[in-house]
Design a protein around this motif. Structure first.
Motif, PDB file in Angstrom:
ATOM      1  N   GLY A  11       0.820  -1.211   0.000  1.00  0.00           N
ATOM      2  CA  GLY A  11       0.000   0.000   0.000  1.00  0.00           C
ATOM      3  C   GLY A  11       0.851   1.258   0.000  1.00  0.00           C
ATOM      4  O   GLY A  11       0.582   2.211  -0.744  1.00  0.00           O
ATOM      5  N   LEU A  12       1.895   1.273   0.825  1.00  0.00           N
ATOM      6  CA  LEU A  12       2.788   2.435   0.862  1.00  0.00           C
ATOM      7  C   LEU A  12       3.500   2.626  -0.474  1.00  0.00           C
ATOM      8  O   LEU A  12       3.640   3.758  -0.958  1.00  0.00           O
ATOM      9  N   LEU A  13       3.939   1.536  -1.082  1.00  0.00           N
ATOM     10  CA  LEU A  13       4.591   1.606  -2.388  1.00  0.00           C
ATOM     11  C   LEU A  13       3.631   2.141  -3.445  1.00  0.00           C
ATOM     12  O   LEU A  13       4.008   2.974  -4.278  1.00  0.00           O
ATOM     13  N   TYR A 115     -12.601   0.767   9.229  1.00  0.00           N
ATOM     14  CA  TYR A 115     -12.087   0.717   7.861  1.00  0.00           C
ATOM     15  C   TYR A 115     -13.189   0.606   6.815  1.00  0.00           C
ATOM     16  O   TYR A 115     -12.909   0.643   5.618  1.00  0.00           O
ATOM     17  N   PHE A 116     -14.431   0.473   7.269  1.00  0.00           N
ATOM     18  CA  PHE A 116     -15.547   0.312   6.344  1.00  0.00           C
ATOM     19  C   PHE A 116     -15.659   1.500   5.392  1.00  0.00           C
ATOM     20  O   PHE A 116     -15.622   1.330   4.171  1.00  0.00           O
ATOM     21  N   GLU A 155      -5.705   6.482  -9.103  1.00  0.00           N
ATOM     22  CA  GLU A 155      -6.038   5.089  -8.788  1.00  0.00           C
ATOM     23  C   GLU A 155      -4.942   4.444  -7.942  1.00  0.00           C
ATOM     24  O   GLU A 155      -5.240   3.677  -7.022  1.00  0.00           O
ATOM     25  N   MET A 156      -3.686   4.752  -8.232  1.00  0.00           N
ATOM     26  CA  MET A 156      -2.593   4.208  -7.420  1.00  0.00           C
ATOM     27  C   MET A 156      -2.722   4.690  -5.972  1.00  0.00           C
ATOM     28  O   MET A 156      -2.488   3.918  -5.036  1.00  0.00           O
ATOM     29  N   GLY A 160      -3.491   2.266  -2.927  1.00  0.00           N
ATOM     30  CA  GLY A 160      -2.565   2.268  -1.796  1.00  0.00           C
ATOM     31  C   GLY A 160      -3.279   2.455  -0.466  1.00  0.00           C
ATOM     32  O   GLY A 160      -3.022   1.725   0.502  1.00  0.00           O
ATOM     33  N   PHE A 161      -4.202   3.427  -0.416  1.00  0.00           N
ATOM     34  CA  PHE A 161      -4.942   3.646   0.824  1.00  0.00           C
ATOM     35  C   PHE A 161      -5.865   2.459   1.123  1.00  0.00           C
ATOM     36  O   PHE A 161      -6.018   2.073   2.282  1.00  0.00           O
TER      37      PHE A 161
END
Length: 177
Positions: A11-13, A115-116, A155-156, A160-161
């Motif tokens: 996700g961070l990447l 997280y929903f 989108e990336m 990622g999030f």
């Protein structure tokens, strides 16, 4: 390394790449088109060579035909990057739609957690991005070239999030069991 940590790092990447892509969207669009062309050329060449080693006339013909098609597509993407980018825009539309739907479904599995909503919003926004591409598909190719890069960067970031939230959800589920 645990699964949630791998997902967190991925996700961070994805977020880092999203920021880079948004910094130069046209360059990113052309780069993606060129990389796709190169990969199609390599795949087509390998498929063509492999076609001469397979057993059976039908398999040979199909394998050689597929290799020739991939070679042609690779050459086409490299020789005509604007048209290649438009083709990729349609592919990206499909991927955004599929990824968005998958995240919406995943969000309902996270109902009742923190997280929903972030995961649901991430999925819905990916579906909206697919709609933006669809409505602008007939637009000026140069504008679409810029749009594809911007949307890919966005989108990336969403991806990622979404991965970050899924990783945190997985970690909290592990701690509660």
């Amino acid at each position: 390394m645990s699964d949630w940590l791998k997902m967190l790092l991925l996700g961070l990447l994805s977020i880092v790449f999203g920021v880079f892509i948004l910094g130069a969207p046209v360059v990113a669009s052309i780069a993606v088109t060129a990389i796709t062309g190169i990969l199609l050329l390599i795949s087509g060449g390998l498929q063509l060579v492999g076609g001469f080693t397979v057993e059976g006339t039908g398999n040979k013909i199909l394998s050689i035909l597929m290799g020739a098609i991939m070679l042609f597509l690779g050459w086409s993407f490299l020789a005509h990057p604007l048209q290649g980018t438009i083709s990729l825009a349609m592919l990206i539309l499909i991927l955004f739609m599929a990824g968005g739907i998958a995240r919406v479904i995943l969000s309902f599995q996270m109902r009742g957690t923190a997280y929903f909503w972030p995961t649901l919003i991430s999925g819905v926004l990916s579906i909206v991005l697919a709609g933006i591409i669809w409505t602008n598909a007939a637009a000026e190719p140069a504008w679409l070239l810029n749009l594809v890069g911007i949307l890919l960067g966005i989108e990336m970031l969403f991806n990622g999030f979404g991965l970050l939230f899924a990783a945190l959800f997985m970690r909290s589920a592990e701690e509660n069991t």
